[in-house]
Design an enzyme around this catalytic site. Structure first.
Site, mmCIF file in Angstrom:
data_model
loop_
_atom_site.group_PDB
_atom_site.id
_atom_site.type_symbol
_atom_site.label_atom_id
_atom_site.label_comp_id
_atom_site.label_asym_id
_atom_site.label_seq_id
_atom_site.Cartn_x
_atom_site.Cartn_y
_atom_site.Cartn_z
ATOM 1 N N SER A 1 93.061 35.132 93.949
ATOM 2 C CA SER A 1 94.394 34.703 93.556
ATOM 3 C C SER A 1 94.498 34.610 92.049
ATOM 4 O O SER A 1 93.610 34.038 91.397
ATOM 5 C CB SER A 1 94.687 33.329 94.189
ATOM 6 O OG SER A 1 95.893 32.800 93.707
ATOM 7 N N SER A 2 95.563 35.168 91.457
ATOM 8 C CA SER A 2 95.828 35.109 90.027
ATOM 9 C C SER A 2 94.653 35.727 89.257
ATOM 10 O O SER A 2 94.399 36.919 89.383
ATOM 11 C CB SER A 2 96.100 33.665 89.603
ATOM 12 O OG SER A 2 96.594 33.621 88.295
ATOM 13 N N SER A 3 93.889 34.927 88.507
ATOM 14 C CA SER A 3 92.724 35.487 87.818
ATOM 15 C C SER A 3 91.771 36.140 88.802
ATOM 16 O O SER A 3 91.180 37.188 88.521
ATOM 17 C CB SER A 3 91.995 34.377 87.039
ATOM 18 O OG SER A 3 90.830 34.859 86.427
ATOM 19 N N HIS B 1 104.432 31.814 91.372
ATOM 20 C CA HIS B 1 102.998 32.041 91.172
ATOM 21 C C HIS B 1 102.223 31.084 92.076
ATOM 22 O O HIS B 1 101.609 30.114 91.621
ATOM 23 C CB HIS B 1 102.639 31.818 89.702
ATOM 24 C CG HIS B 1 101.322 32.424 89.322
ATOM 25 N ND1 HIS B 1 101.142 33.780 89.148
ATOM 26 C CD2 HIS B 1 100.104 31.871 89.102
ATOM 27 C CE1 HIS B 1 99.893 34.037 88.821
ATOM 28 N NE2 HIS B 1 99.233 32.886 88.800
#
Length: 517
Positions: free
Chosen positions: A150-152, A292
């Site tokens: 997730s994300s990074s 996000h």
């Protein structure tokens, strides 16, 4: 004003990254999350946590699940559904913890030159070490390794599939960016990042070339890619989903026009990109109104369905055991094994080679695999007895019974008198590191192998070693040379190895009785 707003949004998002992985609640699990402290080469200075379900096949699949900036492996374990799905479907989950900063803290390195080169260093090398550890110690299936995050962690998913296409079979990237989106640490969010600033636009060819340049000359199959993004995501702009689609469809040589679209759940718009035979290579989800904050409930299941981990093989018949195991060409450091092929109704995909020390006793452990009916084992010690067995694995993941046992004794190497001198590199309340432990040839003849023995104090246990092959019996430790450091010149030729041990807190005793032959 726009830059200030962007920076503030990034700072707020850092807090979001830290908490977003706990919104789903802690899964009710039978097994436990365990930290592994000595998993191999770790240039990224990462931590490794491992979830091994109680019920799993002999060669389970491996899923690497990666957190967002500000998060951690245990946090992503608690806040995502991958561990509970592992209980249900029998795969192992690796939860890495990143320690890079780039303005947020605990971000996976997708920006440095080292990380963008195969074998260059940084986080990708650490993650590959974690996978190797699971394959060695839990018989993880090297042909079924997957990445998600997730994300990074979503960024790192696309990154790992670009740099190591031969390791991964598929990936599922939540709120990620295309490989090589960031030009360097200064370009990483928040702030004025060119990647996440909202204006990133490259051609599909440019994106595809970036992936192909990560591993020049690679011509093998590419891992399939699943992409997820919320349409209201402003931290990692939704427009980057389009750039990721362009990158991976170009890598596969596919059209930018999806071969099919549908809505698997309300608000989930899915586009699929299949090759001429109908196999979906790229799959993209646009989550309407989501910011996000992915993955949301139920999304992890779609990810592992894309990996092919939710369908259990209907065939449970194992292959026949390999027969006629023989050894030949035995030298001081190696031997060659051959056997008769196993038979199976779904097809044998490979063989696992097991080795045990000595003529009796000892534990058989896997030392290699083979796609044929032969294997050469190297790095053995001279004048030493070993036993071997082989077992077969089929396309459904079933494993055969072991073959009969063959015993060999390696040829004697030229040895002489030697000494073993330990150096305490560091020690703390409940452990210590001996490095280097120097081996010196004190004889007048060349040595081609050496063996060191010593005694651990009561309650002490080895937790890691390097540059040697180590076995223990009670508190007695036997250390043997490996292929690259067994030969020592006469008269003060030297080499070294090292080890780490744990001990009861407050115990200051150290190993003793070092001998070298």
């Amino acid at each position: 004003m726009r830059r200030l707003t962007t920076v503030l949004a990034g700072v707020c998002a850092a807090a979001l990254f830290a908490v977003m992985t706990v919104v789903l609640g802690s899964p009710a699990l039978a097994a436990t999350l365990v930290e592994v402290t000595s998993f191999g080469s770790n240039p990224g200075n990462m931590r490794m946590h491992l979830y091994v379900p109680d019920s799993r096949p002999a060669s389970p699949a491996i899923v690497v699940a990666m957190h967002g900036c500000g998060g951690s492996g245990p946090g992503f374990y608690q806040g995502s559904e991958f561990a509970s799905l592992a209980d249900r479907h029998g795969f192992i989950v690796i939860y890495p913890t990143a320690t890079q900063s780039a303005g947020f803290g605990n971000c996976f390195d997708t920006w440095s030159d080292a990380a963008k080169q195969r074998g260059g260093g940084s986080d990708p090398v650490s993650i590959i070490s974690m996978i190797d550890y699971v394959e060695r110690n839990h018989q993880g299936d090297p042909n079924r390794v997957y990445a998600t995050g997730s994300s990074s962690g979503g960024m790192m998913t696309q990154h790992m599939l670009a740099v190591h296409p031969d390791v991964f079979k598929a990936g599922a990237s939540f709120m990620g960016v295309p490989f090589n989106c960031f030009a360097g640490a200064s370009d990483y969010p928040p702030g004025s990042s060119r990647c996440t600033g909202g204006s990133m636009d490259r051609t599909p060819q440019q994106w595809g070339d970036a992936v192909r340049q990560a591993y020049p000359g690679y011509s093998g199959p590419r891992p399939r890619m699943q992409l997820w993004h919320g349409t209201s995501d402003t931290l990692v702009p939704y427009s980057l989903l389009r750039e990721s689609i362009e990158q991976w469809t170009n890598v596969f040589g596919l059209s930018q026009t999806p071969t099919s679209t549908d809505t698997p759940q309300a608000g989930w718009n899915r586009s699929r990109y299949a090759n001429p035979s109908g196999s979906v290579q790229v799959e993209a989800y646009s989550i309407q109104g989501a910011g996000h904050a992915l993955p949301q409930s139920g999304m992890a299941r779609y990810a592992i369905e894309f990996f092919g981990l939710t369908t259990s093989p209907t065939d449970t018949t194992p292959p026949t055991a390999p027969a006629g195991l023989t050894a030949s060409g035995t030298t001081a450091t190696g031997t060659s094994l051959t056997w008769t092929a196993s038979t199976d109704d779904t097809g044998v995909t490979g063989y696992e080679i097991l080795r045990a020390p000595g003529a009796t006793g000892g534990t058989f452990t896997q030392v290699g695999t083979s796609g044929t009916t032969s294997f050469t084992d190297t790095g053995l010690s001279a004048a030493t007895t070993y036993r071997y067995q082989v077992r077969a694995r089929d396309a459904a993941g079933n494993v055969s019974s072991v073959s009969g046992t063959v015993q060999i004794t390696t040829q004697g190497g030229t040895t002489g008198a030697c000494s073993a001198t330990p150096t305490v590199q560091s020690q703390w309340g409940n452990g210590y590191v001996i490095q280097p432990l120097t081996i010196t040839n004190t004889s007048t003849s060349t040595m081609t192998s050496w063996t060191v023995t010593f005694t651990l104090p009561a309650g002490h246990t080895l937790t890691g070693s390097w540059n040697a092959t180590i076995s223990t019996s009670g508190q007695t430790v036997t250390v043997r040379s490996v292929s690259h450091n067994g030969t020592l010149a006469p008269g003060a030729g030297t080499t070294s190895f090292g080890f780490q041990a744990s001990r009861p807190n407050g115990d200051t005793a150290l190993p003793s009785g070092y001998t070298c032959t």
